[in-house]
Design a protein around this motif. Structure first.
Motif, mmCIF file in Angstrom:
data_model
loop_
_atom_site.group_PDB
_atom_site.id
_atom_site.type_symbol
_atom_site.label_atom_id
_atom_site.label_comp_id
_atom_site.label_asym_id
_atom_site.label_seq_id
_atom_site.Cartn_x
_atom_site.Cartn_y
_atom_site.Cartn_z
ATOM 1 N N SER B 63 0.831 -1.198 0.000
ATOM 2 C CA SER B 63 0.000 0.000 0.000
ATOM 3 C C SER B 63 0.863 1.245 0.000
ATOM 4 C CB SER B 63 -0.925 0.010 1.220
ATOM 5 O OG SER B 63 -0.165 0.122 2.401
ATOM 6 N N GLY B 72 -3.996 7.271 -3.221
ATOM 7 C CA GLY B 72 -3.812 6.056 -2.439
ATOM 8 C C GLY B 72 -3.823 4.843 -3.354
ATOM 9 N N VAL B 73 -3.007 3.854 -3.025
ATOM 10 C CA VAL B 73 -2.902 2.643 -3.860
ATOM 11 C C VAL B 73 -2.861 1.413 -2.965
ATOM 12 C CG1 VAL B 73 -1.377 1.332 -5.412
ATOM 13 C CG2 VAL B 73 -1.670 3.800 -5.740
ATOM 14 N N ILE B 74 -3.554 0.361 -3.368
ATOM 15 C CA ILE B 74 -3.312 -0.962 -2.795
ATOM 16 C C ILE B 74 -3.028 -1.930 -3.945
ATOM 17 C CG2 ILE B 74 -4.456 -0.899 -0.537
ATOM 18 C CD1 ILE B 74 -7.001 -1.898 -1.845
ATOM 19 N N HIS B 191 -5.612 -1.307 -7.042
ATOM 20 C CA HIS B 191 -6.586 -0.222 -7.107
ATOM 21 C C HIS B 191 -5.883 1.077 -6.759
ATOM 22 C CE1 HIS B 191 -9.891 -3.013 -7.509
ATOM 23 N NE2 HIS B 191 -9.442 -3.691 -6.476
ATOM 24 N N ARG B 192 -6.299 2.127 -7.410
ATOM 25 C CA ARG B 192 -5.690 3.445 -7.211
ATOM 26 C C ARG B 192 -6.820 4.461 -7.109
ATOM 27 N NH1 ARG B 192 -4.251 7.794 -10.443
ATOM 28 N NH2 ARG B 192 -2.205 8.734 -10.101
ATOM 29 N N ILE B 193 -6.774 5.289 -6.074
ATOM 30 C CA ILE B 193 -7.748 6.379 -5.940
ATOM 31 C C ILE B 193 -6.975 7.693 -5.922
ATOM 32 C CG2 ILE B 193 -9.359 7.541 -4.376
ATOM 33 C CD1 ILE B 193 -10.350 4.846 -3.434
#
Lengths: 197, 197
Positions: B63, B72-74, B191-193
């Protein structure tokens, strides 16, 4: 019960409401903290409902990685201004919602965002279940819609009981935060990864 | 150049290969570290290719939250055993891939995971572009496929140049890690926000 600086401070901490509102409400309830908090909450939520139309283009990405490294979450928490996006209470809220998502594993933010195929599959399965229970055809439809409501409340983030305080839903948590922080707040999107799921 | 404990240690740190392999390869190259590393890499990657079929059911969620809280990325990094999932080098790799995703904003892990609608829309747009450039019809198709290849290499994580060392792609980074860590490693999902995107 007295209205003094001590009770005013306590009530402000409990509700996040402004000094004058807190003082006035305490006077109304003769210094009763619980009643005053309830009143402020009611009024605050009334305010929050009006704020819920305002545009939210700023925000903060809440994140959480479980200690074993097997579950990770990111959540977009939106607000109106960058000022609030940098506020600690707002960032804590984002973090707490990320923790909630890690534990409660919601599938969508709200009902309108649940995939229509998933809803249809659930409807078919609930229908079969009701028929298998021997329910007469004419009440099966009503039962299915009722159970579908329960299904939604289990998988939609906004309707789930908050894992850190299950007396309120995430929706109520957001409304309280809107009241105390004073801006519209919305969950934009979230993602959850769990190894082996 | 001598084959001694010092050169063996250095080469192990460079390649992550085992003691005996390192010693043997250094002897083959008369103690030349660079040549030996290259040889080990070739052989290591040959090993990695074989390992790439093995099942990966364990892993770690990498993360990354950008310092301003706006990205933010996971990312799910899978491996074969829980032993490797708890390994620091493996976790660093997961973290570095998360940082890469934050910066490079890939749209899919690999070509086969790009949404078919996006590919079709890009194909239509590239075709129009080529025709607008006045290219004759009979070479337009070839041009479109060529440019589509470039489009894929820009949006697919595995084909992107690694942001921390753009001389290798993420795919090469993974292969090197497979060689040095000794297990099959795969990116499962990410996933990336980004606020405001």
């Amino acid at each position: 019960m007295a209205v003094n600086m001590d009770s005013i401070k306590k009530l402000r901490a409990m509700t996040g409401a402004g000094m004058m509102d807190v003082k006035k409400t305490l006077e109304e309830t003769g210094g009763d903290l619980e009643k005053a908090a309830e009143l402020l909450r009611e009024r605050g939520i009334a305010k929050a409902a009006k704020k819920a139309d305002r545009e939210v283009s700023e925000g903060f990405v809440g994140s959480y990685l479980h200690h074993n490294g097997k579950i990770g979450v990111i959540v977009e928490l939106n607000c109106e201004t960058d000022f609030v996006a940098r506020n600690d209470a707002f960032r804590d809220l984002a973090r707490n919602i990320a923790i909630h998502i890690a534990m409660a594993n919601p599938q969508a933010v709200s009902r309108d965002q649940v995939d229509e195929n998933i809803v249809e599959a659930e409807r078919v399965s609930l229908r079969k279940e009701a028929l298998d229970e021997g329910k007469p055809e004419h009440i099966v439809d009503k039962m299915v819609e009722g159970r579908l409501g329960k299904f939604f409340s289990e998988i939609c983030l906004m309707e789930q009981p908050y894992v850190k305080d299950d007396k309120k839903t995430i929706e109520q948590l957001l409304k309280e935060s809107i009241a105390s922080i004073g801006e519209n707040i919305q969950v934009g999107a979230f993602h959850r990864i769990a190894i082996g799921e």
